[in-house]
Design an enzyme around this catalytic site. Sequence first.
Site, mmCIF file in Angstrom:
data_model
loop_
_atom_site.group_PDB
_atom_site.id
_atom_site.type_symbol
_atom_site.label_atom_id
_atom_site.label_comp_id
_atom_site.label_asym_id
_atom_site.label_seq_id
_atom_site.Cartn_x
_atom_site.Cartn_y
_atom_site.Cartn_z
ATOM 1 C CG HIS A 80 -4.076 1.862 -2.178
ATOM 2 N ND1 HIS A 80 -4.225 2.578 -0.724
ATOM 3 C CD2 HIS A 80 -5.281 1.903 -3.092
ATOM 4 C CE1 HIS A 80 -5.800 2.862 -0.829
ATOM 5 N NE2 HIS A 80 -6.314 3.010 -2.040
ATOM 6 C CD GLU A 108 -9.946 4.431 -1.356
ATOM 7 O OE1 GLU A 108 -10.544 3.910 -0.681
ATOM 8 O OE2 GLU A 108 -8.943 3.572 -1.434
ATOM 9 C CG ASP A 139 -2.533 0.549 1.168
ATOM 10 O OD1 ASP A 139 -2.113 2.129 0.399
ATOM 11 O OD2 ASP A 139 -3.043 -0.467 1.194
#
Length: 570
Positions: free
Chosen positions: A257, A320, A186
């Site tokens: 990420h 995302e 991440d």
Amino acid sequence: MSFQMSHGVVPRPVSTAPAPGRTVLASGSVVVHDPSLRPAARWWRRVTQDAFDLDLVPRPDGAGTPDPDGTTAVVRFAVDDDLPPSGYRLTVDDAGVRVDAADLDGAHAAAQTLRQLAGPDAFRRAVVHPEVLELPHVTITDHPRFAWRGVLLDVARHFLPKAAVLRFVDLAAMHKLNVVQLHLTDDQGWRLEIGRYPRLTEVGGWRRESGVGTWRAGVFDGRPHGGSYTQDDLREIVAYARERGVTVVPEIDVPGHVEAAVAAYPELGTRKQPHEVRTTWGVSTEVLDPSEESLAFFRHVLDEVLDVFDAPFVALGGDEVPTTLWRENPAIVARAAALGLDDVADLHGWFLARLAEHVASRGRRAVVWDEAFGPALPRDVVVTSWRGWAVGADALAAGHDVVMAPEQVVYLDHREGDGPDEPIPVGFLRTLEDVYAFEPLPAGLPAGPGTLLGGQAQVWSEHLDSVRRVDYAAFPRLAAFAEVLWSPAVDRTVGSDASRAFRRRLETHHLPRLDAYGVEYRPLDGPRPWQTRPGVHGWPRDLEAELAAGGLRGVGGWVEDRDEDAGGPA
């Protein structure tokens, strides 16, 4: 079956038929197993020996008479092809203990049930009460409702040592969960060794400090945080899980990420500029340059991942992914046009499709978060629906297999109470009863032609910086989630007979098991004083308001042109 007649087993079995009497297991008792069921029989024998100071005698089926003089109880693990997949029938009577299992998965489930029947002391690592082991006479017939019964453990935001991951695998197996998705990469950390790219862990494996509480507060601890697993560490975790009937699915999150990877190799990013591993939470605009060079890099990474993990699935993330920097970069805009894409945002799906094809070429299946669902996604890719249920239903209708994981119910890092002493209260208020009421496919949503594989709970670790915090967030709600996915469908709404019965079973039987194992769960009446985090700010979200705005589609994640202060990650 009456809700009261389950012998306190969690998850609740399909059928339980108690009988009078008890069977004693003592040193010298023989454990006979079909060769194909050896891992389950061996695991049960080992934990039982340790907990009760017994010497149990293993013997493959057909290797002679188990008990020539008839004085010692026999535990037998046998195959029954007439049982449903992953199913078992467990019988304890005067003849001893017999496990009939459809397959190895069924034998693993039966071994966990047999352990629970032995009482809380069976969950200790050594004997504390030197008494004989007595098992109640009973016949239990059981099989799972869903094939994918998963839990995600985030070790990227806050690293957990290998021993803690092994312990979490044990806890998942205890609850008949059969998938642990390890979120290994991440913005805040890259946790797995990649031999070809050592800087991923040398640089990306640690950050200089961490945010404390919601990123909106701007508070940091000033303390470096890091850690990573060698490939042999991960092979050990995989083998350990396999011996308990659990599949470890690795997650390498792209094309968003990725700040830790870009910090290690700046040429992967859109700006090509040196920067550090991200120290705060929330959604980062730093995403991969969706170039051929980035594709080649991550194909190499996945080759090493596929060599370490034996799971049929590999998670590629896909959640995302802000397009801000792509739109600002003329070369990336031109690349999208050259590929014939309608918009630069379509590079998201294009990039993931190329990596999914690479995974498929190696005989595995990719798993992606629901933002990646779209026309470009190959049909063999599994979609995990986290922003609600409706995108998962759309993916089912398009022919994808789906795992339901809506943040509105099964994000276990979200707060369980709304009192002032709830530690770092982020996300939606989701009680034990709320999680127990989870339905993977609510009425009114289409059910095919893809397959609903099951569901997955998430344990994100932005605000869980230790094993103790993971215990607090996950348990006992994970036990409620496990019952939803394993046990037959019933009315589990808050206040229902099933919900009340589950809570009684939990209090009477299952919390003592967790106590014996050493799980520091959240008490049902709220946190203990040392479990609170005074002064650390969370970011509570209003479930009713967000459902009203987004319905079963949800409104989580990154949304173009939306003020991130209005919602999204904590």
